[in-house]
Every structure is written in structure tokens, then in C-alpha cells.
Design an enzyme around this catalytic site. Structure first.
Site, PDB file in Angstrom:
ATOM      1  N   GLU A 200       0.808  -1.224   0.000  1.00 16.48           N
ATOM      2  CA  GLU A 200       0.000   0.000   0.000  1.00 16.48           C
ATOM      3  C   GLU A 200       0.842   1.277   0.000  1.00 16.48           C
ATOM      4  OE1 GLU A 200      -2.824  -0.383   3.207  1.00 16.48           O
ATOM      5  OE2 GLU A 200      -3.501  -2.345   2.523  1.00 16.48           O
ATOM      6  N   GLU A 315      -5.720 -10.841  -1.482  1.00 19.67           N
ATOM      7  CA  GLU A 315      -6.567 -10.692  -0.282  1.00 19.67           C
ATOM      8  C   GLU A 315      -8.050 -10.683  -0.660  1.00 19.67           C
ATOM      9  OE1 GLU A 315      -5.407  -7.384   2.208  1.00 19.67           O
ATOM     10  OE2 GLU A 315      -3.270  -7.731   1.864  1.00 19.67           O
TER      11      GLU A 315
HETATM   12  O1  9MR Z   1      -7.077  -8.813   8.323  1.00 21.09           O
HETATM   13  C1  9MR Z   1      -6.007  -8.204   9.051  1.00 21.09           C
HETATM   14  C2  9MR Z   1      -6.423  -7.926  10.477  1.00 21.09           C
HETATM   15  O2  9MR Z   1      -6.733  -9.133  11.132  1.00 21.09           O
HETATM   16  C3  9MR Z   1      -5.308  -7.192  11.204  1.00 21.09           C
HETATM   17  O3  9MR Z   1      -5.742  -6.833  12.498  1.00 21.09           O
HETATM   18  C4  9MR Z   1      -4.932  -5.930  10.413  1.00 21.09           C
HETATM   19  C5  9MR Z   1      -3.770  -5.171  11.074  1.00 21.09           C
HETATM   20  O4  9MR Z   1      -2.616  -5.962  11.094  1.00 21.09           O
HETATM   21  O5  9MR Z   1      -4.581  -6.261   9.079  1.00 21.09           O
HETATM   22  C6  9MR Z   1      -5.611  -6.915   8.371  1.00 21.09           C
HETATM   23  O6  9MR Z   1      -5.172  -7.244   7.072  1.00 21.09           O
HETATM   24  C7  9MR Z   1      -4.952  -6.141   6.190  1.00 21.09           C
HETATM   25  C8  9MR Z   1      -3.745  -6.510   5.335  1.00 21.09           C
HETATM   26  O7  9MR Z   1      -2.632  -6.758   6.148  1.00 21.09           O
HETATM   27  C9  9MR Z   1      -3.439  -5.409   4.329  1.00 21.09           C
HETATM   28  N1  9MR Z   1      -4.584  -5.096   3.525  1.00 21.09           N
HETATM   29  C10 9MR Z   1      -5.790  -4.773   4.280  1.00 21.09           C
HETATM   30  C11 9MR Z   1      -6.126  -5.914   5.251  1.00 21.09           C
HETATM   31  C12 9MR Z   1      -7.428  -5.608   5.999  1.00 21.09           C
HETATM   32  O8  9MR Z   1      -7.274  -4.490   6.806  1.00 21.09           O
END
Ligand code: 9MR
Length: 416
Positions: A200, A315
């Protein structure tokens, strides 16, 4: 980066047709949304069969126990796409610890695992100079024991950057980042096959009603370094530490034109500088009414650059709510909770979206891996972001039963 996470939650255009990924803050383990949405933990009232050992009276959720879902052909999903690409899922230690249905299904149906939280900098190096791999080792070794590939996510992500990473001079930051990337990639050499080196890093300004500030995300890393050179440093350090690992730049919303145009600009710059990028990760957090052609256009946009890049979908999920921007900004005017039972017409819409998307993906030879962001609906971050609410984004329901979307992508004769 608490300040940054909060600011970053404001990314949606007023009227909010575009996607914003709030994440769940900088320091939280994956949200066990199933337990938030139901009181049960185990046998519940689900339709699963087998010998449940859990207790409780769930309201359609089934977060633990060892109840088995209805019998599926072993490896059906993974094998269906064997000649096209790997099929993966995110998974966290929480799931493994409970030996719950998601872990069982993940081992049975998916060929690749992305640790959902355990490989992020906030977990590995919350304290300067101290590396902690215990959480990461657990999920990585679990996947390897199942013969699965591991996608490492992510070496650099603004939402998971402890403050100490950005302190001192530009040179201090470079040395610290190179040390972090080298140490982590070297530690997992031979175990983690693919790294999301940066996640990102494209500008989020489109969500703030401006389209003039891309292509780079001009926020914490950019501001501390003075430009986007940190991307180059991370890739070069990763390549040096493990020449055999595939190195990816990962981004959300590449299915929107402006976002992918900016990403392409960054790719061109990295290519011109000889930065070792192997592929692009498209997160593909869809909405129920997303046009799959837009996602396929994102793959084509990368292909059309003729940079030899691999594409991964990293994702995938399908939110049943397309909220107005205010929902993401202030938690107001969010669509009403659908409750525990997904409407049949929306399940069919999701299945059609997934079928069209997969039908297009198999035609694109640059696509080598397609991952969902969780196994069961109850696993998903979308049950708590932007507000707590039942969502139905994944291929398996809360009881571990395959949904229409699963059948739609594994059986061409399945009538939606
Ligand atoms: O799904 C993930 C969530 O469980 C975590 O708390 C969060 C912070 O680490 O990250 C979420 O995953 C994200 C991913 O790493 C990057 N793209 C967006 C995802 C959803 O927020």
C-alpha cells in the site's frame, strides 16, 4: 503508528464508491470476528457434522471445536486450478491454536498460506533491535508441515510500522530498514517463497477527493525519508537476503483506474532504476456489486507494461455492504446489519462475481497465485470494519460449509 492509522481511515471519497482498507489498527492481532458475532464456540447450532468438542450455543458462528464441515473432495479447490495458479488463504495463529474448522479447511483446500498478522513489523520488531519470530514461526511451520507455500506479508506497511523505524536521519532510516529486511528475509530463507516487500505505498489521495498528489503515498515513510526511496531500499535488501524469493509490491483498489495508473507509474520508475520487483499483488477486496472486468483490467494493465511481472491476487473477499464514505470516516450512515443469515440473492450475486472473476483469471497466464483473505465468513476483518456487523465475504460459511461461491468456482455445471 497510531496517528497514521487514524488519519488513514479517512480515505474514502464522499459518497464513497471506492474501497478503503482501514485495517484494524497498528497493533492488533487478527480479529476473531466469529466470537464477536455469536456467543457460541464449538458445536453451536451449525449444520456441521462430526464430533464437535466445543461448547456453547452459537448464533450461527462456529469458531472452535473440531466439528467437521460437510465432506468435500480433498483438495478440490486447490486441484481445480492446479494448471492455472495456486489457491491460497490468509490464516492466523488464532485459527491454528483452536484447531478450528478454518485451519482444517485451509489445510485441505488451499495450497498457499499468508500469515494474516504474524509477519508484520509490529509483531516481529516492536522494540528497536529486538527480533521476535515466535508468532511467525508458528504459522509458517504449520503451513510448511502441510506442504503449503508461504506468502510473507508484509515487510513494509505504514499501518504496521513501529515508530522507531522512522526516527533519526534519512541514513539512519535506510540502515534500520535494510537491517530489518535483511534479517527477516534471511531468517525465512527457504521457508517463505514470496514476500510482499512493500504494501500500500501508492497514494491514497484519491479517497480524499484529490487526484493531484500521486503516485506515491506521501505520508510517514515518504516524509521521514524525503521521497519514496525506501521502496528501492527494501526490495534491494530483500533480493540480497534471498535471491530465490519472489518479491512483490502489493496494493489495494487496483480495480479502480486512478489507483492502478499511479501504481503503474511507480512500477515504471522501479523498473527504470533496476529495482528487483518480481510481481504485483492485487488485494482485490471486492464489493457485492464490483464489476469483475475491472479487476481483470488491473491484471491486463500490468501485463501491458511488458515488464515481465507476475500477478497475484492476494486478499480476496466480497463485502455485502457498500457503505457511504461517512461510514468509513465517522462510523455514521453505515448500512444496516443484515443479521446472521445472508440473503439468498446476495449469495447468488457473490457466486456470479467469483465465477466471472475466476473465468477471467484462468485466461491470464501472468497470474500465478490467487488468495482469499480468510476461510470462513467468521474469519473476516469485514465483520468489524468499518463497524461490527455480520458480513459474508468468503467461500465458506460460519459452519465451514462451502457456499455458492465455492461451488461456482469449482464446478462449471453448478447452477447459480
Ligand atoms: O485482516 C487483518 C487484520 O486481522 C489485522 O488486524 C490488520 C492489522 O494488522 O490487518 C488486516 O489485514 C490487512 C492486510 O494486512 C493489508 N490489507 C488490508 C487488510 C485488511 O485491513
Amino acid at each position: 503508528m497510531a496517528e497514521f492509522s487514524a488519519r488513514d481511515r479517512l480515505r474514502l471519497l464522499a459518497g464513497g464508491s471506492a474501497m478503503f482498507l482501514a485495517g484494524c489498527g497498528g497493533s492488533n492481532p487478527p480479529v476473531n470476528s466469529g466470537s464477536l458475532l455469536g456467543s457460541g464456540d464449538g458445536s453451536g447450532t451449525g449444520t456441521g457434522t462430526g464430533t464437535g468438542t466445543g461448547t456453547g450455543t452459537g448464533t450461527g458462528t462456529n469458531t472452535g471445536g473440531s466439528t467437521s464441515p460437510a465432506a468435500l473432495t480433498t483438495g478440490l479447490l486447490r486441484d481445480h486450478y492446479r494448471n492455472n495458479f495456486q489457491i491460497g488463504t490468509a490464516l492466523s495463529n488464532q485459527r491454528i491454536a483452536a484447531n478450528d474448522l478454518s485451519a482444517q479447511i485451509a489445510a485441505d483446500q488451499f495450497g498457499s498460506i499468508t500469515p494474516e498478522w504474524e509477519l508484520k513489523p509490529e509483531v516481529i520488531q516492536p522494540t528497536p533491535g529486538v527480533f521476535n519470530f515466535s508468532e511467525a514461526d508458528r504459522v509458517v511451520d504449520w503451513a510448511l508441515a502441510n506442504g503449503q507455500t508461504v506468502r510473507g506479508h508484509a515487510l513494509v506497511w505504514h499501518e504496521s510500522t513501529p515508530d522507531h523505524f522512522l526516527q533519526g536521519s534519512r541514513e539512519d532510516i535506510r540502515l534500520r530498514l535494510e537491517d530489518y529486511v535483511s534479517t527477516v528475509v534471511d531468517y525465512f530463507r527457504g521457508r517463505v517463497a514470496v514476500w510482499d516487500v512493500v504494501n500500500e505505498v501508492t497514494s491514497a489521495d484519491v479517497y480524499r477527493g484529490s487526484d493531484g498528489v500521486g503516485p506515491d503515498r506521501q505520508e510517514d515513510w515518504f516524509n521521514a525519508v524525503g521521497n519514496a526511496d525506501y521502496i528501492d531500499w527494501a526490495f534491494r535488501a530483500a533480493r540480497a537476503a534471498d535471491p530465490n524469493a519472489l518479491l512483490f509490491i502489493s496494493e489495494y483498489d487496483t480495480e479502480t483506474q486512478l489507483k492502478r495508473d499511479w501504481l503503474i507509474q511507480i512500477l515504471r520508475r522501479l523498473s527504470a532504476r533496476g529495482v528487483p520487483v518480481d510481481g504485483v499483488g492485487h488485494q482485490f477486496h471486492f464489493f457485492i456489486d464490483t464489476d469483475p472486468a475491472q479487476a481483470l483490467a488491473a491484471i491486463d494493465a500490468v501485463d501491458n507494461e511488458f515488464l515481465g511481472l507476475i500477478n497475484h491476487a492476494t486478499e480476496i473477499d466480497v463485502s455485502f455492504y457498500r457503505d457511504p464514505g461517512t461510514c468509513w470516516q465517522t462510523g455514521t450512515n453505515c448500512l444496516a446489519d443484515l443479521g446472521p443469515n445472508a440473503p439468498a440473492d446476495m449469495l447468488a450475486q457473490q457466486a456470479q462475481l467469483m465465477r466471472s472473476f475466476f473465468d477471467g483469471m484462468v485466461l491470464r497466464s501472468s497470474v500465478e497465485s490467487v488468495s482469499f483473505w480468510g476461510v470462513r465468513d467468521s474469519d473476516s476483518w469485514l465483520n468489524t470494519s468499518p463497524v461490527e456487523r455480520f458480513n459474508f465475504p468468503l467461500l465458506f460459511d460460519r459452519d465451514g460449509e462451502p457456499k455458492s461461491a465455492f461451488h461456482a468456482i469449482t464446478d462449471p455445471n453448478y447452477v447459480i
